[in-house]
Design an enzyme around this catalytic site. Structure first.
Site, PDB file in Angstrom:
ATOM      1  N   ARG A  29       0.225   2.067  -2.568  1.00 17.64           N
ATOM      2  CA  ARG A  29       0.207   0.997  -2.569  1.00 17.64           C
ATOM      3  C   ARG A  29      -0.692   0.686  -1.047  1.00 17.64           C
ATOM      4  NH1 ARG A  29       1.510   0.392  -6.843  1.00 17.64           N
ATOM      5  NH2 ARG A  29       3.170  -0.430  -8.047  1.00 17.64           N
TER       6      ARG A  29
ATOM      7  N   GLU B  47      -4.389  -7.201  -3.734  1.00 14.91           N
ATOM      8  CA  GLU B  47      -5.413  -6.296  -4.915  1.00 14.91           C
ATOM      9  C   GLU B  47      -5.523  -7.907  -5.195  1.00 14.91           C
ATOM     10  OE1 GLU B  47      -3.360  -2.329  -5.501  1.00 14.91           O
ATOM     11  OE2 GLU B  47      -4.451  -3.153  -7.675  1.00 14.91           O
TER      12      GLU B  47
ATOM     13  N   HIS C 181      -7.165   0.495  -8.895  1.00 17.10           N
ATOM     14  CA  HIS C 181      -6.288   0.798  -9.812  1.00 17.10           C
ATOM     15  C   HIS C 181      -6.122   1.061 -11.157  1.00 17.10           C
ATOM     16  CE1 HIS C 181      -1.955  -0.794  -8.396  1.00 17.10           C
ATOM     17  NE2 HIS C 181      -1.751   0.255  -9.095  1.00 17.10           N
TER      18      HIS C 181
HETATM   19  C1  DGY Z   1       3.094   1.796 -11.100  1.00 12.92           C
HETATM   20  O1  DGY Z   1       2.891   1.291 -12.154  1.00 12.92           O
HETATM   21  O2  DGY Z   1       4.225   1.020  -9.870  1.00 12.92           O
HETATM   22  C2  DGY Z   1       1.924   1.958 -10.535  1.00 12.92           C
HETATM   23  O3  DGY Z   1       0.820   1.732  -9.660  1.00 12.92           O
HETATM   24  C3  DGY Z   1       0.618   1.392 -12.257  1.00 12.92           C
HETATM   25  O4  DGY Z   1       0.613   2.315 -12.960  1.00 12.92           O
END
Ligand code: DGY
Length: 323
Positions: free
Chosen positions: A242, A271, A289
């Protein structure tokens, strides 16, 4: 018999949307626009189930909306730091996520970024496209070896372990990790993985550091100026976890002044409005991402949400209940 009303906040793979239509009175987001807080509140008031995803922000202010009809948030994604879990709990909302099915694809993207950063892949691509490449020469764009180097993993859950397998068995990398509890001895033995007591112990030893901890308040700016200063000047930082795990300003400064060699990022603070200074640096590789973005993985994620919804509406045990 009336069918449960379900709202999906973003487009999903077509096969999963078809399956949803067969069972539910479903509302899709036909133009795939990001929902505003007002739209999310309306959704909570008008649907039995709302299926948000990682780009939908669900703070207490949204979750506490009055006259809620919604009983379950079937999150499309494994991470749920975009949802205020305490507020959801207080409101009696059930939350499910999609663990397990995106492990390999996310670890693949972490490995992609590691290789891009080490071997200056994005920079090389830009050079060729610019038309300024003058041809091969012995000192052009020299970079760092991956094979046999040391990889440090912050967090050692499913995705970190999948990356460790690729790195260790594919590239002969030495694996270090930090995690509150020791890994399963059989897994650690297979990877020859050594646990470090702290980030302070791990960071100075690594050629590559890859982040695999959850987002949220507890890990916000875990990688800050002090910890970046502990990394080798030849080391690279990879983030597929993250964005807010890393202090962007501190990372930009470390990259700009070559206190670390490079970074590979798939996730960002605020983001998609990442700090524009990242784009001015050649020693950072930037992806939008993409961790779980394969057709098979995104389909499997949708199917996981379907399984959780089916269990909820059939009165069974929820396979992936978070709250
Ligand atoms: C998640 O699933 O948390 C990812 O960041 C996106 O696939």
């Amino acid at each position: 018999m009336t069918r449960p009303k379900v709202l999906i906040t973003r487009r999903w793979p077509a096969s999963v949307e078809e399956r949803l239509k067969r069972r539910y009175d479903v509302t899709l987001n036909e133009d795939d626009h990001p929902y505003s807080p007002a739209e999310l509140k309306l959704a909570l008031q008008n649907y039995d189930a709302v299926c948000p995803t990682v780009c939908d922000s669900l703070p207490a202010e949204v979750l506490n909306v009055s006259n809620k009809r919604c009983k379950i948030l079937g999150n499309f994604g494994v991470g749920y730091n975009h949802i205020d879990i305490d507020a959801a709990r207080q409101q009696g909302l059930i939350i499910t996520n999609t663990p397990g099915v995106l492990t390999e694809s996310t670890a693949d993207i972490a490995m992609t970024l590691l290789l891009m950063s080490a071997r200056r892949g994005a920079e090389g691509d830009r050079l060729v496209r610019s038309g300024l490449w003058t041809g091969w020469c012995p000192t052009q764009m020299m970079s760092s070896d991956v094979t046999g180097a040391t990889l440090g993993l912050i967090g050692f859950g499913r995705i970190a372990q999948a990356m460790a397998r690729k790195a260790h068995h594919g590239f002969g990398m030495k694996i270090l990790y930090v995690k509150p509890t020791a890994a399963d001895p059989a897994i650690a033995a297979d990877l020859n993985a050594v646990r470090c007591a702290s980030l302070e112990e791990l960071l100075p030893q690594c050629d590559y550091v890859s982040l695999h901890c959850p987002g949220g308040l507890e890990t916000r700016h875990l990688i800050n100026e002090n910890r970046l200063n502990l990394m080798k000047p030849t080391a690279h930082l990879i983030n597929t976890a993250r964005g807010d795990v890393v202090d962007s300003k501190a990372l930009i400064d470390a990259l700009r002044h070559h206190r670390i060699a490079g970074a590979g990022l798939d996730v960002y603070e605020n983001e998609p409005h990442l700090d524009p200074d990242f784009s001015t640096l050649d020693n950072v590789s930037l992806l939008p991402h993409l961790g779980s973005a394969t057709i098979a993985t995104r389909t499997a994620m949708g199917e996981k949400v379907l399984a959780n919804l089916a269990a909820f509406f059939d009165g069974g045990d929820l396979p992936d209940r978070v709250v």
